[in-house]
Design an enzyme around this catalytic site. Structure first.
Site, mmCIF file in Angstrom:
data_model
loop_
_atom_site.group_PDB
_atom_site.id
_atom_site.type_symbol
_atom_site.label_atom_id
_atom_site.label_comp_id
_atom_site.label_asym_id
_atom_site.label_seq_id
_atom_site.Cartn_x
_atom_site.Cartn_y
_atom_site.Cartn_z
ATOM 1 N N GLU A 85 0.849 -1.193 0.000
ATOM 2 C CA GLU A 85 0.000 0.000 0.000
ATOM 3 C C GLU A 85 0.886 1.245 0.000
ATOM 4 O OE1 GLU A 85 -2.524 2.873 -0.123
ATOM 5 O OE2 GLU A 85 -3.231 0.804 -0.315
ATOM 6 N N GLU A 93 5.932 -0.497 -7.730
ATOM 7 C CA GLU A 93 7.082 -0.219 -8.585
ATOM 8 C C GLU A 93 8.337 0.106 -7.774
ATOM 9 O OE1 GLU A 93 3.333 0.646 -10.851
ATOM 10 O OE2 GLU A 93 4.101 1.170 -8.860
ATOM 11 N N GLU A 99 -7.714 -5.204 -6.118
ATOM 12 C CA GLU A 99 -8.973 -4.542 -6.486
ATOM 13 C C GLU A 99 -8.560 -3.293 -7.262
ATOM 14 O OE1 GLU A 99 -11.707 -2.191 -7.128
ATOM 15 O OE2 GLU A 99 -11.079 -1.454 -5.175
ATOM 16 N N GLU A 156 -8.425 6.115 -13.348
ATOM 17 C CA GLU A 156 -7.816 6.148 -12.025
ATOM 18 C C GLU A 156 -7.615 4.744 -11.449
ATOM 19 O OE1 GLU A 156 -10.120 8.629 -9.499
ATOM 20 O OE2 GLU A 156 -9.789 10.430 -10.689
#
Length: 205
Positions: free
Chosen positions: A22, A51, A65, A74
């Site tokens: 996250e 990344e 998700e 987005e």
């Protein structure tokens, strides 16, 4: 990963090890949820973009998700493809593994944009807490104060949508884009360009 819901589900399903990636400050909330549910020995929360981070091993499954408005707006689908190429084992799985975009003609007389209110969002949160507790035995109550503050600060009618019923459709939906996440390239998800026709039923006009 957000607040870690999918990571907890993966742990409950029997995963040996789960890496919940996250990028935002929500990673701190996810760590609290993981600790609240006593799953620190299985779930490791990693703060950063996919990344940027390094994982200690390749993975068997990627769960994300990633869907944005109308699938791609987005969304994080490019990050899923990056994670696939860097971290997924040969023969591994992605869930969801396939996505489709549909268009359909629709009309609703007096159609208006509908926003959402603070009370409605807090009611939804209460249903979410109860559902997680009753259906999965997971406790997210430690995030209630943070959620309430976020709704107070950020909910100013920015979430707008239109509620449609099946009878508002003037014809069948048409698939304008299909993406296989195990095979798609970055170029495949950059744009949607497709010729198509729509059948509009006269009786619906």
């Amino acid at each position: 990963s957000g607040t870690g819901v999918l990571a907890l589900f993966a742990a409950q399903a029997g995963a040996r090890k789960v890496y919940a990636v996250e990028a935002s400050e929500a990673a701190k909330l996810a760590k609290r949820v993981v600790a609240e549910n006593c799953l620190e020995n299985v779930v490791t929360v990693v703060q950063g973009t996919i990344e940027q981070v390094d994982l200690p091993e390749q993975v068997d499954v990627i769960i994300s998700e990633f869907m944005g408005h109308f699938l791609l707006r987005e969304s994080m689908i490019d990050s899923v493809l990056y994670a696939r190429d860097k971290f997924l084992k040969r023969g591994g799985a992605i869930y969801p593994s396939r996505a489709r975009m549909y268009l359909a003609p629709a009309f609703c007389e007096g159609m208006e944009l509908n926003g959402t209110s603070y009370s409605e969002e807090m009611q939804k949160w209460g249903h979410f807490l109860a559902g997680m507790r009753e259906s999965y035995g997971l406790d997210f109550d430690c995030l209630s104060t943070d959620f309430e503050k976020e709704m107070q600060q950020e909910l100013h009618g920015i979430n707008q949508g239109v509620e449609l019923e099946p009878h508002h459709l003037l014809g069948p939906a048409v698939c304008v884009k299909e993406i296989d996440l195990l095979k798609a390239s970055m170029d495949d998800v950059k744009r949607v360009s497709q010729s198509f026709t729509m059948d509009i039923s006269p009786e619906n006009l």
